[in-house]
Design a protein around this motif. Sequence first.
Motif, mmCIF file in Angstrom:
data_model
loop_
_atom_site.group_PDB
_atom_site.id
_atom_site.type_symbol
_atom_site.label_atom_id
_atom_site.label_comp_id
_atom_site.label_asym_id
_atom_site.label_seq_id
_atom_site.Cartn_x
_atom_site.Cartn_y
_atom_site.Cartn_z
ATOM 1 N N GLY A 173 -9.268 -2.712 3.001
ATOM 2 C CA GLY A 173 -8.829 -1.378 2.445
ATOM 3 C C GLY A 173 -8.911 -0.180 3.401
ATOM 4 O O GLY A 173 -8.009 0.690 3.472
ATOM 5 N N ARG A 225 -4.298 -0.452 -5.734
ATOM 6 C CA ARG A 225 -5.249 -1.079 -4.943
ATOM 7 C C ARG A 225 -5.849 -2.472 -5.139
ATOM 8 O O ARG A 225 -5.962 -3.529 -4.379
ATOM 9 C CB ARG A 225 -6.315 -0.371 -4.313
ATOM 10 C CG ARG A 225 -6.058 1.218 -3.658
ATOM 11 C CD ARG A 225 -4.767 0.901 -2.937
ATOM 12 N NE ARG A 225 -4.563 2.391 -2.273
ATOM 13 C CZ ARG A 225 -3.209 2.733 -2.024
ATOM 14 N NH1 ARG A 225 -2.068 2.138 -2.661
ATOM 15 N NH2 ARG A 225 -2.939 3.920 -1.725
ATOM 16 N N TRP A 276 0.895 -1.279 -0.140
ATOM 17 C CA TRP A 276 -0.040 0.096 -0.066
ATOM 18 C C TRP A 276 0.859 1.414 0.011
ATOM 19 O O TRP A 276 0.599 2.233 -0.761
ATOM 20 C CB TRP A 276 -0.922 -0.143 1.150
ATOM 21 C CG TRP A 276 -1.962 1.235 1.409
ATOM 22 C CD1 TRP A 276 -1.370 2.212 1.655
ATOM 23 C CD2 TRP A 276 -3.226 1.095 1.089
ATOM 24 N NE1 TRP A 276 -2.842 3.252 1.637
ATOM 25 C CE2 TRP A 276 -3.668 2.483 1.345
ATOM 26 C CE3 TRP A 276 -4.091 0.195 0.690
ATOM 27 C CZ2 TRP A 276 -5.096 2.726 1.225
ATOM 28 C CZ3 TRP A 276 -5.398 0.348 0.542
ATOM 29 C CH2 TRP A 276 -6.010 1.762 0.743
ATOM 30 N N ARG A 324 -5.554 -6.119 -3.528
ATOM 31 C CA ARG A 324 -6.631 -7.120 -3.201
ATOM 32 C C ARG A 324 -6.539 -8.403 -3.862
ATOM 33 O O ARG A 324 -6.693 -9.418 -3.209
ATOM 34 C CB ARG A 324 -8.032 -6.470 -3.841
ATOM 35 C CG ARG A 324 -9.287 -7.349 -3.557
ATOM 36 C CD ARG A 324 -10.656 -6.812 -4.245
ATOM 37 N NE ARG A 324 -10.505 -6.939 -5.708
ATOM 38 C CZ ARG A 324 -10.994 -8.274 -6.125
ATOM 39 N NH1 ARG A 324 -11.160 -9.071 -5.338
ATOM 40 N NH2 ARG A 324 -10.853 -8.446 -7.415
ATOM 41 N N GLN A 358 -5.451 1.797 5.011
ATOM 42 C CA GLN A 358 -5.650 3.478 5.028
ATOM 43 C C GLN A 358 -5.396 3.856 6.328
ATOM 44 O O GLN A 358 -4.415 4.908 6.313
ATOM 45 C CB GLN A 358 -6.939 3.835 4.468
ATOM 46 C CG GLN A 358 -6.932 5.412 4.051
ATOM 47 C CD GLN A 358 -6.035 5.712 3.318
ATOM 48 O OE1 GLN A 358 -6.122 5.521 1.794
ATOM 49 N NE2 GLN A 358 -4.924 6.670 3.561
ATOM 50 N N TRP A 404 -12.582 -6.846 0.790
ATOM 51 C CA TRP A 404 -11.674 -5.678 0.664
ATOM 52 C C TRP A 404 -12.203 -4.204 1.419
ATOM 53 O O TRP A 404 -11.228 -3.595 1.593
ATOM 54 C CB TRP A 404 -11.314 -5.608 -0.762
ATOM 55 C CG TRP A 404 -10.333 -4.487 -1.018
ATOM 56 C CD1 TRP A 404 -10.709 -3.055 -1.895
ATOM 57 C CD2 TRP A 404 -9.038 -4.346 -0.792
ATOM 58 N NE1 TRP A 404 -9.623 -2.378 -2.023
ATOM 59 C CE2 TRP A 404 -8.502 -3.102 -1.106
ATOM 60 C CE3 TRP A 404 -8.250 -5.278 0.031
ATOM 61 C CZ2 TRP A 404 -7.578 -2.491 -1.169
ATOM 62 C CZ3 TRP A 404 -6.904 -4.737 0.006
ATOM 63 C CH2 TRP A 404 -6.399 -3.343 -0.394
ATOM 64 N N ARG A 405 -13.430 -4.098 1.275
ATOM 65 C CA ARG A 405 -13.975 -2.777 1.863
ATOM 66 C C ARG A 405 -13.413 -2.693 3.323
ATOM 67 O O ARG A 405 -12.688 -1.613 3.555
ATOM 68 C CB ARG A 405 -15.531 -2.881 2.016
ATOM 69 C CG ARG A 405 -16.231 -2.800 0.513
ATOM 70 C CD ARG A 405 -17.641 -3.038 0.887
ATOM 71 N NE ARG A 405 -18.297 -3.273 -0.362
ATOM 72 C CZ ARG A 405 -19.650 -3.814 -0.352
ATOM 73 N NH1 ARG A 405 -20.205 -3.859 0.526
ATOM 74 N NH2 ARG A 405 -20.098 -3.838 -1.876
#
Length: 303
Positions: A289, A271, A265, A275, A293, A285-286
């Motif tokens: 991710g 991105r 990352w 994944r 972040q 992944w939601r």
Amino acid sequence: MNEHFEIPPHITAQTPIIPIIRAWEIYLQDQGKSPYTIKSFISDLSLLASYLPPDRAVGEVTTRELNNFLSWLQYGRGVPCSPKSLARRITAIKAFFRWLYQNGRIATDPAEKVIQYSAISPLPQVLTLEEEQKILEVAESYRHARKPDARPFTLVSLLLQTGIKKGECLNIHLNHIDTSNPEAPFLFVRYSHPRNRYKERKLSLTPSWIEAYHEYLEQYQPRETLFPWSARRLEYLLEDLGEEAGLTKHLSFDMCRWTCALRDWLSGMDREQIRQKLGVSKIQWREIGMKLQRLANEVTQQQ
């Protein structure tokens, strides 16, 4: 709708939940769900069945009763119910009633309008660059000891490079590693169940890892799987590496996976590529991710 497992004909809208749970368990197994997920879902439905009147037919269960059950879990049961457990129980209830509704066993789906809570678990621990370097140095030192041992480096370096999960690591067979092109070796992560085929992927390996890998093969001569030991034995190996490197953290498969993902990352990797490298669905992944972040933001603030 499942094309393999058929709901037994004796299960109707008049059947109470308890006799249906075993059929649902078989369905979940047929769908390739993990043993942990199946055990949790069955426990969740058994808890719902014990909450409802024993003679309550599944077709008579209402949305209000389900909401009352969830409220009882949070405030009336007297046992802590974490946001993550609550979210899982709602998922189990929704999946159970949707299965019955889609197979025509109940006229309406009472769980459809139950609000789905998504619980984001705490941020995972990751290694700093300094900690990662110390671990690799300790692992490297084993390769050059009086009795050379390439296993620690082969294991931990592979995890930090690829981000594979523990189960995936244990399932690596020797023919999953392709060294036909010395400049571009790769690991092929495979799954036996067709439902998990989307997780299969090719992951690049570094030539330096391949060098250690060949040393390891000569020393241990594994026949089928790359690491023919129990999960616990490999976990101990990682723990020992972490302790020797002076870590206050508990080095684990999961920590290596998240460290790998965070490095990718921070390096600016696409991105979608991250994944796919992790082998997770777009839904999974939601949350992943979002966590990456937040981890990246923490790293930026510390610099």
